[in-house]
Structure formats: C-alpha cells, structure tokens
Design an enzyme around this catalytic site. Structure first.
Site, PDB file in Angstrom:
ATOM      1  CE1 TYR A  76      -8.265 -13.867  -5.644  1.00  0.00           C
ATOM      2  CE2 TYR A  76      -7.704 -12.104  -4.125  1.00  0.00           C
ATOM      3  CZ  TYR A  76      -8.123 -13.403  -4.355  1.00  0.00           C
ATOM      4  OH  TYR A  76      -8.404 -14.228  -3.291  1.00  0.00           O
TER       5      TYR A  76
ATOM      6  CB  SER B 153     -10.110 -11.780  -0.845  1.00  0.00           C
ATOM      7  OG  SER B 153      -8.788 -11.355  -0.611  1.00  0.00           O
TER       8      SER B 153
HETATM    9  N1  LIG Z   1      -5.332 -18.649  -0.282  1.00  0.00           N
HETATM   10  C1  LIG Z   1      -5.425 -17.372   0.029  1.00  0.00           C
HETATM   11  O1  LIG Z   1      -4.428 -16.705   0.378  1.00  0.00           O
HETATM   12  C2  LIG Z   1      -6.745 -16.676  -0.008  1.00  0.00           C
HETATM   13  C3  LIG Z   1      -6.901 -15.438   0.628  1.00  0.00           C
HETATM   14  C4  LIG Z   1      -8.122 -14.779   0.582  1.00  0.00           C
HETATM   15  C5  LIG Z   1      -9.181 -15.364  -0.086  1.00  0.00           C
HETATM   16  N2  LIG Z   1      -9.013 -16.566  -0.695  1.00  0.00           N
HETATM   17  C6  LIG Z   1     -10.141 -17.130  -1.425  1.00  0.00           C
HETATM   18  O2  LIG Z   1     -10.504 -18.359  -0.834  1.00  0.00           O
HETATM   19  C7  LIG Z   1     -11.063 -19.207  -1.843  1.00  0.00           C
HETATM   20  C8  LIG Z   1     -10.400 -20.565  -1.792  1.00  0.00           C
HETATM   21  O3  LIG Z   1      -9.009 -20.377  -2.018  1.00  0.00           O
HETATM   22  P1  LIG Z   1      -7.926 -21.528  -1.780  1.00  0.00           P
HETATM   23  O4  LIG Z   1      -6.747 -20.872  -1.202  1.00  0.00           O
HETATM   24  O5  LIG Z   1      -8.546 -22.680  -1.095  1.00  0.00           O
HETATM   25  O6  LIG Z   1      -7.594 -21.877  -3.297  1.00  0.00           O
HETATM   26  P2  LIG Z   1      -7.290 -23.259  -4.010  1.00  0.00           P
HETATM   27  O7  LIG Z   1      -6.593 -22.897  -5.270  1.00  0.00           O
HETATM   28  O8  LIG Z   1      -6.624 -24.209  -3.084  1.00  0.00           O
HETATM   29  O9  LIG Z   1      -8.736 -23.849  -4.327  1.00  0.00           O
HETATM   30  C9  LIG Z   1      -9.549 -23.304  -5.318  1.00  0.00           C
HETATM   31  C10 LIG Z   1     -10.401 -24.403  -5.919  1.00  0.00           C
HETATM   32  O10 LIG Z   1     -11.235 -23.803  -6.926  1.00  0.00           O
HETATM   33  C11 LIG Z   1     -11.273 -24.665  -8.046  1.00  0.00           C
HETATM   34  N3  LIG Z   1     -11.540 -23.915  -9.267  1.00  0.00           N
HETATM   35  C12 LIG Z   1     -10.741 -23.013  -9.885  1.00  0.00           C
HETATM   36  N4  LIG Z   1     -11.306 -22.588 -11.023  1.00  0.00           N
HETATM   37  C13 LIG Z   1     -12.491 -23.225 -11.129  1.00  0.00           C
HETATM   38  C14 LIG Z   1     -13.524 -23.228 -12.106  1.00  0.00           C
HETATM   39  N5  LIG Z   1     -13.446 -22.482 -13.216  1.00  0.00           N
HETATM   40  N6  LIG Z   1     -14.605 -23.998 -11.885  1.00  0.00           N
HETATM   41  C15 LIG Z   1     -14.697 -24.785 -10.783  1.00  0.00           C
HETATM   42  N7  LIG Z   1     -13.743 -24.836  -9.836  1.00  0.00           N
HETATM   43  C16 LIG Z   1     -12.652 -24.077 -10.018  1.00  0.00           C
HETATM   44  C17 LIG Z   1      -9.882 -25.295  -8.106  1.00  0.00           C
HETATM   45  O11 LIG Z   1      -9.846 -26.475  -8.880  1.00  0.00           O
HETATM   46  C18 LIG Z   1      -9.576 -25.489  -6.629  1.00  0.00           C
HETATM   47  O12 LIG Z   1      -9.976 -26.779  -6.203  1.00  0.00           O
HETATM   48  C19 LIG Z   1     -10.877 -18.472  -3.167  1.00  0.00           C
HETATM   49  O13 LIG Z   1     -12.056 -17.814  -3.532  1.00  0.00           O
HETATM   50  C20 LIG Z   1      -9.805 -17.460  -2.866  1.00  0.00           C
HETATM   51  O14 LIG Z   1      -9.882 -16.330  -3.710  1.00  0.00           O
HETATM   52  C21 LIG Z   1      -7.847 -17.245  -0.665  1.00  0.00           C
END
Ligand SMILES: NC(=O)c1ccc[n+]([C@@H]2O[C@H](COP(=O)([O-])OP(=O)(O)OC[C@H]3O[C@@H](n4cnc5c(N)ncnc54)[C@H](O)[C@@H]3O)[C@@H](O)[C@H]2O)c1
Length: 326
Positions: free
Chosen positions: A191, A178
């Site tokens: 985070y 991120s």
């Molecule tokens: N959405 C944003 O704004 C953003 C920004 C920067 C980085 N990210 C990063 O991108 C990645 C994906 O984010 P996203 O927006 O698609 O999130 P999301 O919440 O849509 O998807 C996350 C997935 O991880 C799974 N998950 C959570 N805890 C878990 C566990 N203990 N074991 C197995 N699976 C687990 C969830 O079930 C979900 O399917 C993450 O690492 C997030 O930190 C997201």
C-alpha cells in the site's frame, strides 16, 4: 549565456520564489473558492467512503457527477441519491461500472464517458484498496492488484482525460493518496509503495503542467492519516489528539475545500505535514524512534479490514490468501 546574464536569470528566479511565497501565504489566509457548477467531475471509487461523500458535496455545488466503481450497484445508488438532491436536473449524475485494475476497462469507460457525458474537467482518482499483509505474507497477485488500482489506474485515467484539459487550459486532477505515500509503515509495504507512486505521479504532473504553461490545469494530492470509512477497520493510533483517526465528513470537507481553492497538497491532520520534513532532517535512527513513539509501526497490528459481508472493495482480510473477485 554570459555569466552576467546567468546571474540575472538566477536573481529573477529568486525574486519569483519570494513573490510566490508571499502570494502563497496570502492565498492561505484569504482563499478564494472557484465555482464548479457546470463542471464535469469524474470520481473513481465513488460507490462508498470518501468517493461517495465527495460526489454528494460536488453535486450540491451543481457539478455534473460521473461516478465510477467496480461495484455498479453502489454507484447506481449514489447516482440516485444525487438525483434526489437535484430532482430538476436529469443530467446531475451518471454511473459507470469499471474495474480500474484493467487498463482496457478504464479506456473503454473513458470513451463512453466522453461520448455520453462530455469532457471531464475535474478528475478525482480516489479508488483504492489495501491488503494489510506483511510483505512476505502478501500473495503476488494481491501486490499487483494493489499497484494497478492505487497507482497504475491513475496513469490511464489521466491519459484519457488530461488532453482535453490541456487543450482548453482548464481542469483539475485530484489524487487521493495517503500519509502512507509520504512515509513507510510496517505491515503496509504494498500500500505504501503504491501510494508513494501516486504522490510521485501528482508531483511530476504538476511540474509538467508548469513547463507547458498550462496554468489553468490544477493538481491536488491528498495525504490523509487513517479515516473511519471501514477500509482500515481495526487500525489504532497512540496519540489520538495529535494523530486522530479522522471522521469521513471532516476529511471530505477538507478535500472539497482543497479542490475549490486549488490547494496543491493537503495533509490531514496537520501533523502529517511534518513527516517528510522530519524524515529529511533527522538521522534515520532518530526518525525510526519517532515513528515508534507515535505508534505508527504498531498501527496495523489489529487491522482486519472491512468484513467481507459489507465489503465493496478488494480489501483482503488478514486470514485470506486469495484475490477477491468482483
Ligand atoms: N480510509 C482510510 O483510512 C484512508 C486513509 C488514507 C487514504 N485513503 C484513500 O482514500 C481513498 C478512498 O478510501 P475509502 O476509505 O473511501 O475506501 P472505500 O473502501 O470506502 O472506497 C473505495 C472504493 O473504491 C472502489 N474500488 C475498489 N477497487 C476498485 C476497482 N478495481 N475498480 C473500481 N473501483 C474500485 C470500491 O468499490 C469502493 O467503492 C483510497 O484511495 C484510499 O487508499 C483512505
């Protein structure tokens, strides 16, 4: 080594740096994309958001997908979507339930994947969670869970799948970190710290592969600003033209391209590339003023996360104090 030999070694290193600089720019303007058909790509957190979209894109390029998530129904649904895309291919996608916050669960899943699917050659550590609490308001178990999913789990998956990549000198480890892994944000201490850890793991891994001479094992770290997947519902940006909340499709297209072109670092939007640079050259108080100017310090003020009704993550909404179980 004599002083002359030392001087010659330094000169060789400098020439190498200049050569790599030219090569880097050449690759930037004329990228070549590698094929991924036949590769086994494992994506954690593939049940929703970026993980699901990336899985669908890699499936279109005929990679075999190993979809891992704590939400088994969600990854089963994504596997069904992939099979519908490739009805001719019974081995297009495999779904695994795994709680990444448990090391035993990760190693058990990895053992099953190796025996049931084969050696993973593209590992995407994507799953992530966010509490969105201020430092002193965040319960200890939630802080631990954030680190175990966002950082420590990467160690277990890398330890499970990297040896085969090293042995064949072929593979790719992708870390979805991120922009919060490059700069601190008020209201996101757990985070940010966990994502800084993920960025550090990626960088060290890259250097380890160089040192081992394993040039066929690539690494990519992805540092996006907020993306409209639902994970960060409620966050705001002050200058959407420079620092927009990204669309998931756009983010995934960039991530896919970074994987196919073996790009080491991907920041989105481009403005994010400036953050570490600004941090290292500006006096701290001036940098703090820049962060305030761009509204980063207030970006979490209205964060509420995904509503629990459609939550598939361990995201905790602001009013809750318990650890959400799956
Ligand atoms: N959405 C944003 O704004 C953003 C920004 C920067 C980085 N990210 C990063 O991108 C990645 C994906 O984010 P996203 O927006 O698609 O999130 P999301 O919440 O849509 O998807 C996350 C997935 O991880 C799974 N998950 C959570 N805890 C878990 C566990 N203990 N074991 C197995 N699976 C687990 C969830 O079930 C979900 O399917 C993450 O690492 C997030 O930190 C997201």
């Amino acid at each position: 080594m004599s002083a002359l030999q030392e001087l010659a070694a330094i000169a060789v290193d400098v020439i190498r740096i200049l050569g790599l600089l030219v090569l880097g720019w050449f690759r930037f303007f004329f990228p070549t994309r590698k094929p991924v058909d036949g590769e086994i790509a494992l994506i954690t957190g593939a049940g929703s958001g970026l993980g699901r979209l990336l899985a669908l894109e890699l499936a279109k390029l005929r990679a075999t997908l190993v979809l891992v998530d704590v939400n088994f129904e969600a990854v089963q649904a994504v596997a069904a979507e992939i099979r519908a895309l490739r009805p001719d291919d019974k081995a297009a996608a495999f779904a695994y339930k795994c709680d990444l916050s448990s090391r035993d669960d990760v190693y058990a899943m990895a053992a099953r994947v190796k025996s049931e699917v084969g050696q993973v050659s593209i590992l995407v550590n994507n799953a992530g969670i966010v509490t969105g609490r201020k430092l002193l308001d965040c319960p200890d178990p939630l802080i631990e869970k954030t680190f175990s999913v966002n950082t420590t789990a990467h160690f277990w998956t890398v330890k499970a799948f990297l040896p085969a990549m090293i042995e064949s000198n072929h593979g790719h480890v992708v870390t979805i970190a991120s922009s919060a892994g490059l700069i601190g944000v008020a209201g996101l201490a757990d985070y940010c710290a966990s994502k800084h850890g993920a960025v550090g793991l990626d960088e060290s891994l890259r250097y380890e592969m160089h040192k081992l001479g394993k040039t066929g094992v690539k690494t990519t770290v992805v540092c996006p600003f907020f993306i409209d997947t639902g994970m960060f519902e409620g966050v705001t940006t002050r200058f959407p033209l420079i620092l927009p909340i990204l669309k998931p499709d756009y983010a995934v297209a960039k991530i896919l391209d970074a994987i196919l072109t073996n790009q080491s670092i991907l920041c989105m939007p481009r403005f994010v590339y400036l953050m570490p640079f600004a941090k290292s050259i500006l006096p701290t108080q001036a940098m703090d003023a820049v962060v305030r100017l761009f509204g980063v310090s207030n970006s979490m003020d209205d964060f509420h996360g995904r509503s629990s009704a459609n939550s598939t993550t361990a995201t905790a909404s602001k009013g809750r104090t318990d650890v959400k179980s799956h």
